[in-house]
Design a protein around this motif. Sequence first.
Motif, PDB file in Angstrom:
ATOM      1  N   GLY A  63     114.631  46.132   3.241  1.00 66.55           N
ATOM      2  CA  GLY A  63     115.817  46.728   2.642  1.00 66.55           C
ATOM      3  C   GLY A  63     117.116  46.051   3.022  1.00 66.55           C
ATOM      4  N   GLN A  64     117.080  45.189   4.025  1.00 68.17           N
ATOM      5  CA  GLN A  64     118.275  44.454   4.430  1.00 68.17           C
ATOM      6  C   GLN A  64     118.235  43.074   3.779  1.00 68.17           C
ATOM      7  N   ILE A  65     119.270  42.735   3.026  1.00 66.47           N
ATOM      8  CA  ILE A  65     119.341  41.434   2.371  1.00 66.47           C
ATOM      9  C   ILE A  65     119.868  40.417   3.373  1.00 66.47           C
ATOM     10  N   VAL A  66     119.094  39.358   3.568  1.00 61.87           N
ATOM     11  CA  VAL A  66     119.394  38.362   4.604  1.00 61.87           C
ATOM     12  C   VAL A  66     119.442  36.978   3.964  1.00 61.87           C
ATOM     13  N   THR A  67     120.458  36.208   4.293  1.00 59.21           N
ATOM     14  CA  THR A  67     120.567  34.830   3.828  1.00 59.21           C
ATOM     15  C   THR A  67     119.595  33.952   4.603  1.00 59.21           C
ATOM     16  N   ALA A  68     118.844  33.134   3.872  1.00 58.41           N
ATOM     17  CA  ALA A  68     117.900  32.207   4.498  1.00 58.41           C
ATOM     18  C   ALA A  68     118.489  30.799   4.449  1.00 58.41           C
ATOM     19  N   ILE A  69     118.676  30.224   5.611  1.00 62.20           N
ATOM     20  CA  ILE A  69     119.252  28.886   5.719  1.00 62.20           C
ATOM     21  C   ILE A  69     118.151  27.890   6.025  1.00 62.20           C
ATOM     22  N   GLU A  70     118.071  26.845   5.216  1.00 66.14           N
ATOM     23  CA  GLU A  70     117.090  25.783   5.440  1.00 66.14           C
ATOM     24  C   GLU A  70     117.624  24.901   6.559  1.00 66.14           C
ATOM     25  N   LEU A  71     117.052  25.101   7.741  1.00 61.11           N
ATOM     26  CA  LEU A  71     117.559  24.407   8.921  1.00 61.11           C
ATOM     27  C   LEU A  71     117.348  22.896   8.843  1.00 61.11           C
ATOM     28  N   ARG A  72     116.319  22.463   8.124  1.00 57.02           N
ATOM     29  CA  ARG A  72     116.129  21.015   7.953  1.00 57.02           C
ATOM     30  C   ARG A  72     117.352  20.402   7.257  1.00 57.02           C
ATOM     31  N   ARG A  73     117.792  21.013   6.200  1.00 59.19           N
ATOM     32  CA  ARG A  73     118.967  20.473   5.487  1.00 59.19           C
ATOM     33  C   ARG A  73     120.219  20.624   6.337  1.00 59.19           C
ATOM     34  N   ARG A  74     120.309  21.724   7.050  1.00 64.35           N
ATOM     35  CA  ARG A  74     121.492  21.953   7.892  1.00 64.35           C
ATOM     36  C   ARG A  74     121.631  20.853   8.941  1.00 64.35           C
ATOM     37  N   LEU A  75     120.483  20.366   9.424  1.00 69.85           N
ATOM     38  CA  LEU A  75     120.487  19.331  10.455  1.00 69.85           C
ATOM     39  C   LEU A  75     120.396  17.924   9.883  1.00 69.85           C
ATOM     40  N   GLY A  76     120.374  17.817   8.557  1.00 73.57           N
ATOM     41  CA  GLY A  76     120.314  16.489   7.942  1.00 73.57           C
ATOM     42  C   GLY A  76     118.938  15.867   7.997  1.00 73.57           C
ATOM     43  N   LEU A  77     117.885  16.673   8.170  1.00 78.59           N
ATOM     44  CA  LEU A  77     116.514  16.167   8.199  1.00 78.59           C
ATOM     45  C   LEU A  77     115.940  16.168   6.786  1.00 78.59           C
ATOM     46  N   ALA A  78     114.824  15.451   6.622  1.00 84.16           N
ATOM     47  CA  ALA A  78     114.157  15.409   5.319  1.00 84.16           C
ATOM     48  C   ALA A  78     113.610  16.788   4.965  1.00 84.16           C
ATOM     49  N   ASP A  79     113.522  17.063   3.672  1.00 84.13           N
ATOM     50  CA  ASP A  79     112.957  18.332   3.228  1.00 84.13           C
ATOM     51  C   ASP A  79     111.502  18.447   3.646  1.00 84.13           C
ATOM     52  N   ARG A  80     111.044  19.682   3.766  1.00 84.10           N
ATOM     53  CA  ARG A  80     109.653  19.981   4.103  1.00 84.10           C
ATOM     54  C   ARG A  80     108.747  19.482   2.969  1.00 84.10           C
ATOM     55  N   LYS A  81     107.527  19.092   3.305  1.00 85.57           N
ATOM     56  CA  LYS A  81     106.587  18.624   2.293  1.00 85.57           C
ATOM     57  C   LYS A  81     106.280  19.743   1.313  1.00 85.57           C
ATOM     58  N   ASP A  82     106.020  19.368   0.066  1.00 88.29           N
ATOM     59  CA  ASP A  82     105.672  20.363  -0.951  1.00 88.29           C
ATOM     60  C   ASP A  82     104.464  21.175  -0.495  1.00 88.29           C
ATOM     61  N   GLY A  83     104.561  22.457  -0.682  1.00 86.11           N
ATOM     62  CA  GLY A  83     103.462  23.348  -0.316  1.00 86.11           C
ATOM     63  C   GLY A  83     103.518  23.855   1.114  1.00 86.11           C
ATOM     64  N   ALA A  84     104.293  23.232   1.963  1.00 81.61           N
ATOM     65  CA  ALA A  84     104.421  23.692   3.353  1.00 81.61           C
ATOM     66  C   ALA A  84     105.447  24.829   3.390  1.00 81.61           C
ATOM     67  N   LEU A  85     104.995  25.988   3.802  1.00 80.61           N
ATOM     68  CA  LEU A  85     105.881  27.152   3.806  1.00 80.61           C
ATOM     69  C   LEU A  85     106.572  27.292   5.158  1.00 80.61           C
ATOM     70  N   PRO A  86     107.856  27.590   5.128  1.00 79.82           N
ATOM     71  CA  PRO A  86     108.582  27.745   6.385  1.00 79.82           C
ATOM     72  C   PRO A  86     108.343  29.118   7.012  1.00 79.82           C
ATOM     73  N   MET A  87     108.652  29.207   8.279  1.00 80.39           N
ATOM     74  CA  MET A  87     108.666  30.478   9.005  1.00 80.39           C
ATOM     75  C   MET A  87     110.126  30.909   9.129  1.00 80.39           C
ATOM     76  N   ASN A  88     110.339  32.178   9.385  1.00 86.87           N
ATOM     77  CA  ASN A  88     111.695  32.725   9.511  1.00 86.87           C
ATOM     78  C   ASN A  88     111.982  33.101  10.960  1.00 86.87           C
ATOM     79  N   VAL A  89     113.032  32.532  11.508  1.00 91.68           N
ATOM     80  CA  VAL A  89     113.561  32.986  12.782  1.00 91.68           C
ATOM     81  C   VAL A  89     114.836  33.754  12.424  1.00 91.68           C
ATOM     82  N   VAL A  90     114.759  35.052  12.505  1.00 91.73           N
ATOM     83  CA  VAL A  90     115.883  35.898  12.106  1.00 91.73           C
ATOM     84  C   VAL A  90     116.769  36.125  13.331  1.00 91.73           C
ATOM     85  N   VAL A  91     118.013  35.652  13.214  1.00 96.52           N
ATOM     86  CA  VAL A  91     118.926  35.726  14.356  1.00 96.52           C
ATOM     87  C   VAL A  91     120.140  36.583  14.012  1.00 96.52           C
ATOM     88  N   ARG A  92     120.700  37.167  15.060  1.00 93.55           N
ATOM     89  CA  ARG A  92     121.935  37.946  14.918  1.00 93.55           C
ATOM     90  C   ARG A  92     123.116  37.036  15.259  1.00 93.55           C
TER      91      ARG A  92
END
Length: 163
Positions: A63-92
Amino acid sequence: MTPSEFAHATDQRTPPRQVATFMLDQLYFGVEVLKVQEVIRYQELTRIPLAPPVVEGLINLRGQIVTAIELRRRLGLADRKDGALPMNVVVRTSDGVVSLLVDEIGDVVEVAEAQFEQAPDTLAGPTRDLVRGVYKLKDRLLLLLDEERAAVVDGSDAGERAH
């Protein structure tokens, strides 16, 4: 008392810090465990039109809407391979709850202040602003992420959305 004796004595009184760890493009990162709300598997994302490339979308977290940030892009790293699903580290953060998308979740480790060093001046790019420092562990280095800065999205983040 010499400076090193003082540092050692001070370190003896400082309790160890707990850090939640995760992997991102073979790099070992961590955030202070007190900033982590939860760690969850991949969640379906709702894309946001015209959002900056680092914003992967929104997730509905009980019920809480949370923005998901792609940390790879944030850090300037290459995108994740197709089909590889990310995990969520939810931080305050001071601006609210944010999900950081990472490759793999690690353990919670205890680190001592004596193991910590500031990020070297040779770090460049976005990593320089997002890494607080480095913990020297027995078998590798742990990059301490600044979750507050990692969660800031100003629209100027470079990168192309591969979708």
